[in-house]
Every structure is written in structure tokens, then in C-alpha cells.
Design an enzyme around this catalytic site. Structure first.
Site, mmCIF file in Angstrom:
data_model
loop_
_atom_site.group_PDB
_atom_site.id
_atom_site.type_symbol
_atom_site.label_atom_id
_atom_site.label_comp_id
_atom_site.label_asym_id
_atom_site.label_seq_id
_atom_site.Cartn_x
_atom_site.Cartn_y
_atom_site.Cartn_z
ATOM 1 N N THR A 37 -8.603 0.874 -9.313
ATOM 2 C CA THR A 37 -8.321 -0.409 -8.694
ATOM 3 C C THR A 37 -8.596 -1.547 -9.679
ATOM 4 O O THR A 37 -9.509 -1.436 -10.496
ATOM 5 C CB THR A 37 -9.240 -0.559 -7.458
ATOM 6 O OG1 THR A 37 -9.099 0.622 -6.711
ATOM 7 C CG2 THR A 37 -8.931 -1.786 -6.687
ATOM 8 N N ARG A 61 0.846 -1.181 0.000
ATOM 9 C CA ARG A 61 0.000 0.000 0.000
ATOM 10 C C ARG A 61 0.893 1.247 0.000
ATOM 11 O O ARG A 61 1.964 1.244 0.620
ATOM 12 C CB ARG A 61 -0.826 -0.049 1.290
ATOM 13 C CG ARG A 61 -1.822 1.067 1.485
ATOM 14 C CD ARG A 61 -3.014 0.865 0.654
ATOM 15 N NE ARG A 61 -4.128 1.702 1.087
ATOM 16 C CZ ARG A 61 -5.095 2.059 0.258
ATOM 17 N NH1 ARG A 61 -5.098 1.661 -0.998
ATOM 18 N NH2 ARG A 61 -6.102 2.801 0.696
HETATM 19 O O1 DON Z 1 -7.944 1.052 -1.325
HETATM 20 C C1 DON Z 1 -9.116 1.389 -1.492
HETATM 21 O O2 DON Z 1 -10.015 1.034 -0.764
HETATM 22 C C2 DON Z 1 -9.472 2.271 -2.663
HETATM 23 N N1 DON Z 1 -8.363 3.095 -3.006
HETATM 24 C C3 DON Z 1 -9.930 1.411 -3.800
HETATM 25 C C4 DON Z 1 -10.371 2.218 -4.998
HETATM 26 C C5 DON Z 1 -11.164 1.452 -5.969
HETATM 27 O O3 DON Z 1 -11.503 0.320 -5.775
HETATM 28 C C6 DON Z 1 -11.571 2.183 -7.189
HETATM 29 N N2 DON Z 1 -12.128 1.274 -8.131
HETATM 30 N N3 DON Z 1 -13.149 1.248 -8.644
#
Ligand code: DON
Length: 579
Positions: A391, A119
Site C-alpha cells: 500500500t 478497489r
Molecule cells: O486495503 C487494505 O486495508 C490493505 N490491503 C492495506 C495493505 C497495506 O496497507 C499494506 N501496507 N503496508
């Protein structure tokens, strides 16, 4: 007298030119030449297929095919995952990345569990109120657009840590990504739309035009060539970690920071390290579920929600009935209330994980659940916990039974919309996943407090939920999805679809989804959610809203015959490959 021109020498010259050209092409494209079935200019989406040996499912047909090829060439699921992820960084630029971060969850065939947290981390110059003005109000876009929004990228460090479990040389695994970047690949309609709609943002938030802005208007079938990204990937191929976190690439990143006042320094990049996190485990109706620990909230959330509903006969209630949806939503409400209060980076905040994932806590949280009655987020608050303590997701299962599930992100689609000049890749806007001010929702409407406040070096709370399932200690499922705060709910519903409603993995993935995250106190449903059930929920006292699609779930399940059944979500260009 006219003399006939002797064409032989010039023919020889032309011929040798072509021989040289094709030899050069082999040299320049060792991967693609050796794998002619992978054609970046002509490829198809395969939504579901069963394979005897190994399988990959990801957001891109090319990336899935690359992963499968690596397994066929003698690699294992880790080789496939590395090659798939690096390819996604080129052929799925909206979310595949080297400028973001993610979580790698694996179960080796011998039962060993591995969780690598790569992360993004807050830069050393970050501070608690960095996104607030003098009056204490959030400054619009500062945590979401441009370099101020970026955490220190973790993807390359995570990939290189994962390589310890792989069999093939790293230089081979990164090669397909280099070739896709250098020689281009044909974009889909979805990608063309994405690039067109973000063009103004790319130009506004980057110091220079980039490969993404080279065309006036993109259309399906155009070739996207990314020479700067190819050069960056070559530096990583040659120098490993230092090819990204030091030297030329690091200098490009820091220079780009200067353009819009971002915080990442050379020292921040050099110091970034991935962390091993002990995966979370719990049981649900004869299945053993393994998922990601904090700084993901996902593993805790699915452990809570599934244990809350475990005493009920969900199969008998039926799929998407008033009874089953309201039960599942009440579990969502309670778990997400705990997310806001108790979850953050465990190195900076004492997350009461053990209690939160315990079955007794789940049952206590449901003690005020009344079937047939809508709950309320005014009265359901976070539990009292006392304890000693755009994501993208892809899945791989290999021939030996090694299972890998990886979710990786830039946060928003195309991240902070900044392409690092000279290096050709997008940066994340992950800082927005912190709670920038208690009580102020982030871009996913998620609230947070002290547990997820900004501190230098801290990792922002995530919803990413790469998840694995075993039955009788044997590998069974690898699954996950993008979708911000909807992710844990999607995985929860997907698993209930398979385990309780006995759906195939493809049916479970494609089934309509619903989402409640405590606050706002509303059930969001997809456009194909049954209308009569939505009306019934309203009559019970729930607020509902129709939303677009939630996520793009990809998963692989091992059949009773030991085959790998791979499925890609109908919601995207997701595609499976294997052998
Ligand atoms: O880590 C997270 O929870 C977010 N940054 C995830 C973002 C995400 O899934 C966007 N996709 N659609």
C-alpha cells in the site's frame, strides 16, 4: 606515397549519428528532456518543504517531482495525482501498481467532494469457501501468494475515471511512467533490499523471470529497467482502458492465471468498473473531516474514534501520556470491534454507516469507559446497531485549493509476488482482505464475518483511509498512510497530533504510534514509544508488544498564510515536491 586519410566525412558521419541519437532521445523521452531537473539516475529525498502554489508528497522523490511538474505545466491536483500514481507503479514497485486497486478522495476548490472506489473485486469464479480445504481449514498461502490470491485489478480504471477532473491529456500524464520504465531509474537501498529479499518468491510465483530478477543481487544505485512494463503502459497510453482490460495486456494476465490456477477471466477484466462513493463527513473540535466510505472501513473508524474522544481534553492530557493513550486505545477497541462485525462492501452487505458515524452512537459506545482502567475485548463486543439503513498513500494540493488524497495497494509488499509474464507488472493479493473463514484472522490479524465473506464481484473490506480536512469550509489538510489495519489508527493519531497537540504536520507524521484493533487484545507500539508509558499501561492491565514501524504517512497542510506545507514520513524514502 602515403595519403593522409580524409577524416572529414567520417567526422560528419559521427556527428550526424550523435545528432540523430539526441533527437531520438528527445523523441523517446519527451517528458524527461523537457524537465531536466527530474533525473531518474540522480535524485534526492526532500522530507519537508513549503511551497507557494502546489505540492505533492509520496513514497518516491521521482513520483512527487513528476506530480509537481504536471501542475507547473498547467495541470491541477488531479493531473498531478494521476501522473504521480502512474509513476509510483514504476518507481515504487512494492506498492505502487497497475495490478492492484485503491481509493481516490478529492475535494474540489468549489467544495465538491469526489470518492472513487477502484478497489479490486472478487473474480466471477470466486466463492465463499474457495480458500478452505475439505476439512474447512484455510489452505496455506492460497489467499496470499500466486494468482489465486488476486482480485480483479482496479487501478487503471480508477485513474481513467479520475481523469475526468484533470486538465492535461492522459497521454502526457502517463509519459513519465513510460520513460522511467523504458530507460530505467536508480533504486534506493530500501528498494534493493526489498527486491533481494523477494527474489525467490518472484521466481516461485511467476511463470517467467522478470525485470526484478534480472540481477543476482541488487544494490543501491543500480538501474532498474522494466521494458515489459513500458510496453504495457504504452498500450494504455494508446488505447486507454482497453490497453489494460482488453487485448494483449488482458491476455497476458489471463495466461499468467493459468500458471498457478488463478481465477481472473477475460470477461472479469472487461466488466470491471470503478464506483463513485459518497465521502463520509464529520466534525471534530472545529475541523471538518472528510474520509472514505465502505468498502473502506477507514472513514467509519476515524469518525467513530474521533467522536468518542471529542468530549475529552486530550491536549491537557498531553501527548503519549497514560491518560491520553489509554483513552485513545479504548476508542480503538470499540471501533475495531464494530469493523469485524458490521463492515463490508455496501453493495453486498447493509453497512449501518449512518449509525456508526453518528455522534450519539459514539457517545453510547463510550458509556462504559472508565478512565485509568484497562478495558477488555472479552466484554467489549461489537455494538448493537439498528438503522434504516506494501500500500502507498500520496497527497496533492494545487494552487486553486483542489485537494486529492489517494491510497493504493497490492495488499502485501509486492502483492502476490507474481509478475505477469509479458506485461511486467505485479498482481495484488487482495483476496486475503476478505474474511476467508469467520474467526480466522487475515494477514493483518483482522477478523471478520458475514459482512466481509467472499462473493463473486464483491469488494473486500479495506482499511485504507485517504482523508481531507477543512476549516471554515476552506481546504486545510490532505493525509493518509499504508499499514494494513493500523491505517485508520495512524490517521486518527496523526490528526489528534495536529488538532489537539498543535504539532506541525511533519511532527505529527513522525511522532511515535500505537495500535489496538480489538482482537488481539494488545496495544502494539513502535520501537520509539516511551518505555515508562508502556510500563504504566502494563501496570494498568494492558498487554503491550513492540512492533517495527507503522506505515509511511504523507500529508500536506495549508498554513495560515496560504502556503502548502508538505511532509514525508521519516519511516521511508517518502519525499515532497512542489512549486
Ligand atoms: O486495503 C487494505 O486495508 C490493505 N490491503 C492495506 C495493505 C497495506 O496497507 C499494506 N501496507 N503496508
Amino acid at each position: 606515397m602515403q595519403t593522409k586519410p580524409n577524416i572529414l566525412p567520417s567526422l560528419k558521419l559521427v556527428l550526424s549519428f550523435f545528432v540523430l541519437l539526441s533527437l531520438n532521445a528527445v523523441k523517446a523521452q519527451p517528458f524527461l528532456k523537457a524537465h531536466p531537473h527530474i533525473n531518474p539516475y540522480r535524485y534526492e529525498i526532500v522530507k519537508e518543504m513549503t511551497f507557494d502554489n502546489g505540492a505533492v508528497t509520496s513514497a518516491s522523490p521521482l513520483a512527487s517531482m513528476v506530480g509537481a511538474a504536471m501542475m507547473k505545466d498547467g495541470g491541477n491536483a488531479f493531473d498531478a495525482a494521476i501522473a504521480t500514481q502512474l509513476s509510483l507503479a514504476v518507481v515504487f514497485p512494492g506498492a505502487g501498481n497497475i495490478g492492484g486497486g485503491g481509493f481516490m478522495l478529492a475535494r474540489k476548490a468549489n467544495g465538491e467532494l469526489i470518492g472513487i472506489d477502484y478497489r479490486e473485486a472478487a473474480p466471477s469464479k470466486a466463492s465463499r469457501d474457495m480458500y478452505l480445504d475439505e476439512k474447512g481449514d484455510p489452505i496455506p498461502e492460497k489467499s496470499t501468494r500466486g494468482t489465486t490470491a488476486s482480485g480483479i485489478p482496479g487501478s487503471i480504471a480508477g485513474i481513467i475515471s479520475t481523469h475526468a477532473y484533470a486538465k492535461l491529456p492522459f497521454a502526457k500524464l502517463i509519459e513519465p511512467a513510460i520513460e522511467f520504465a523504458e530507460f530505467g531509474y536508480v533504486i534506493s537501498e530500501r528498494e534493493a533490499k526489498g527486491l533481494n529479499s523477494e527474489k525467490a518468491n518472484f521466481l516461485k510465483h511467476s511463470s517467467a523471470p522478470s525485470a526484478f530478477t534480472q540481477k543476482e543481487v541488487w544494490k543501491a544505485g543500480d538501474t532498474l529497467i522494466q521494458p515489459e512494463l513500458a510496453a504495457t503502459l504504452k498500450r494504455i497510453q494508446k488505447n486507454g482502458l482497453a490497453g489494460f482490460y482488453e487485448g494483449e495486456t488482458a491476455a497476458y494476465i489471463v495466461k499468467e492465471m493459468g500458471h498457478t490456477g488463478g481465477y481472473i477471466t477475460l470477461e472479469d477484466l472487461k466488466k470491471y468498473t470503478p464506483k463513485f462513493r459518497k465521502p463520509l463527513e464529520f466534525d471534530y473540535k472545529g475541523h471538518h473531516i472528510i474520509s472514505f466510505a465502505p468498502p473502506s472501513s477507514g472513514g467509519i473508524l476515524i469518525a467513530q474514534m474521533m467522536q468518542m474522544i471529542a468530549p475529552f481534553n486530550v491536549e491537557k492530557m498531553g501527548l503519549n501520556t497514560l491518560e491520553s493513550v489509554s483513552l485513545m486505545v479504548e476508542a480503538q477497541r470499540r471501533a475495531y470491534a464494530d469493523r469485524a462485525e458490521h463492515m463490508g462492501d455496501p453493495d453486498y452487505w447493509k453497512v449501518p454507516t449512518k449509525t456508526l458515524i453518528s455522534n450519539s452512537y459514539a457517545q453510547a459506545r463510550m458509556s462504559d469507559y472508565k478512565a485509568g482502567e484497562a478495558g477488555s475485548s472479552k466484554t467489549t463486543l461489537a455494538g448493537q446497531v439498528h438503522e434504516s439503513e506494501q500500500t502507498t498513500h500520496f497527497s496533492v494540493i494545487d494552487k486553486e485549493g483542489n485537494m486529492v488524497a489517494i491510497t493504493t495497494t497490492l495488499n502485501d509488499t509486492y502483492g502476490n509476488k507474481t509478475i505477469v509474464a509479458g506485461a511486467g507488472f505485479l498482481l495484488n493479493n487482495e483476496m486475503d482482505d476478505f474474511s476467508i473463514k469467520p474467526g480466522v484472522p487475515n494477514m493483518y490479524g483482522a477478523l471478520g464475518g458475514e459482512a466481509n465473506a467472499i462473493q463473486p464481484g464483491k469488494r473486500m473490506l479495506s482499511s485504507m483511509t485517504p482523508t481531507l480536512v477543512t476549516v471554515n469550509n476552506k481546504p486545510y489538510i490532505s493525509i493518509g498512510t499504508p499499514g494494513g489495519t493500523t491505517i485508520p489508527n495512524q490517521v486518527y493519531e496523526g490528526l489528534v497530533n495536529i488538532i489537539d497537540h498543535k504539532m506541525s504536520i511533519k511532527q505529527a507524521i513522525d511522532a511515535t504510534r500505537f495500535h489496538h484493533q480489538w482482537i488481539p487484545d494488545v496495544i502494539a507500539v513502535e520501537s520509539d514509544f516511551p518505555e515508562d508509558i508502556e510500563n504504566g499501561l502494563k501496570a494498568m492491565g494492558y498487554k503491550t508488544m513492540r512492533r517495527g514501524k507503522f506505515g509511511r504517512m504523507d500529508g500536506i497542510q495549508i498554513s495560515a498564510q496560504g502556503k502548502r506545507v508538505a511532509a514525508g514520513d521519516k519511516r521511508g524514502d517518502d519525499s515532497v515536491a512542489g512549486y
